[in-house]
Design a protein around this motif. Structure first.
Motif, PDB file in Angstrom:
ATOM      1  N   ILE A   1       5.747 -11.443  -4.508  1.00 11.44           N
ATOM      2  CA  ILE A   1       6.596 -11.980  -3.438  1.00 11.44           C
ATOM      3  C   ILE A   1       6.248 -11.298  -2.114  1.00 11.44           C
ATOM      4  N   LYS A   2       6.637 -11.943  -1.025  1.00 15.76           N
ATOM      5  CA  LYS A   2       6.362 -11.399   0.309  1.00 15.76           C
ATOM      6  C   LYS A   2       7.110 -10.083   0.471  1.00 15.76           C
ATOM      7  N   GLN A   3       6.380  -9.086   0.944  1.00 15.87           N
ATOM      8  CA  GLN A   3       6.933  -7.745   1.142  1.00 15.87           C
ATOM      9  C   GLN A   3       7.091  -7.474   2.641  1.00 15.87           C
ATOM     10  N   PRO A   4       8.043  -6.607   3.000  1.00 19.89           N
ATOM     11  CA  PRO A   4       8.150  -6.240   4.421  1.00 19.89           C
ATOM     12  C   PRO A   4       6.912  -5.436   4.835  1.00 19.89           C
ATOM     13  N   PRO A   5       6.521  -5.537   6.095  1.00 21.25           N
ATOM     14  CA  PRO A   5       5.328  -4.808   6.553  1.00 21.25           C
ATOM     15  C   PRO A   5       5.490  -3.293   6.371  1.00 21.25           C
ATOM     16  N   LEU A   6       4.393  -2.642   6.107  1.00 17.32           N
ATOM     17  CA  LEU A   6       4.374  -1.189   5.931  1.00 17.32           C
ATOM     18  C   LEU A   6       3.812  -0.579   7.205  1.00 17.32           C
ATOM     19  N   LYS A   7       4.670   0.057   7.977  1.00 19.38           N
ATOM     20  CA  LYS A   7       4.238   0.685   9.226  1.00 19.38           C
ATOM     21  C   LYS A   7       4.472   2.181   9.097  1.00 19.38           C
ATOM     22  N   LEU A   8       3.403   2.889   8.756  1.00 18.48           N
ATOM     23  CA  LEU A   8       3.497   4.329   8.544  1.00 18.48           C
ATOM     24  C   LEU A   8       3.054   5.084   9.792  1.00 18.48           C
ATOM     25  N   SER A   9       3.807   6.111  10.128  1.00 12.43           N
ATOM     26  CA  SER A   9       3.387   6.990  11.220  1.00 12.43           C
ATOM     27  C   SER A   9       2.321   7.942  10.679  1.00 12.43           C
ATOM     28  N   ILE A  10       1.638   8.629  11.563  1.00 13.16           N
ATOM     29  CA  ILE A  10       0.619   9.584  11.136  1.00 13.16           C
ATOM     30  C   ILE A  10       1.241  10.681  10.280  1.00 13.16           C
TER      31      ILE A  10
END
Length: 177
Positions: free
Chosen positions: A149-158
């Motif tokens: 299923i569609k997952q929320p975007p993964l936005k990781l900081s450094i």
């Protein structure tokens, strides 16, 4: 006092004072220079590492994290057959069920990545039909459907990426103990 070996030249000598490491003044001067150079080299290496880390981009950190994560997957699945074809021979990869290109949000999901032979991963584009069948056997249909299923975007900081690197390095260490 008991004879000692000079830390600089290696000759045996009788120390005149407790805690004397070298046989005389010339060796003391040379030994001190070597120790200072050694310390400066360590400091320089540390400084160089810090400078290079400051120049690294988000993508560079992600690539390092991916390498560490893939190493963990290969270690975790070591000795198991290929998730797609069931063979136990050849080079072993960390094969993604859903590719990083199509679903970057699943790139570090352990359910999405399993040990896979090079043939299935590289030449059969993951051999996904067989991968899915065996993945259902391994983790269950509910968890496979969750991956699909569609997952929320993964936005990781450094900093979050650095934490992931540390986490998977420690997991690798645990597996190797």
């Amino acid at each position: 006092m008991k004879e000692k070996k000079c830390k600089n030249c290696g000759d045996n000598f009788t120390p005149r004072q407790p805690l004397q490491y070298v046989c005389g003044y010339p060796c003391a001067i040379e030994y001190a220079k070597k120790q200072r150079e050694k310390k400066e080299t360590k400091d320089w290496k540390k400084e160089k590492k810090e400078r290079s880390e400051k120049l690294m981009t988000h993508k560079d950190w992600l690539n390092i994290a991916q390498k560490v994560f893939n190493t963990y997957i290969r270690q975790r699945d070591k000795g198991l057959p290929c998730i797609s074809c069931g063979t136990n021979s050849g080079q072993f990869h960390a094969g993604h069920y859903r590719s990083v290109g199509s679903t970057p949000e699943l790139r570090f999901n352990e359910d999405n990545v399993h040990g896979q032979c090079a043939t299935c991963n590289n030449y059969l584009s993951g051999n996904l039909i067989e991968y899915r069948k065996n993945l259902i056997k391994k983790i269950g249909v509910e968890r496979v459907e969750f991956l699909e299923i569609k997952q929320p975007p993964l936005k990781l900081s450094i900093d979050e990426i650095k934490n992931l690197i540390t986490l998977y390095k420690s997991k690798i260490k645990e597996l190797n103990e």
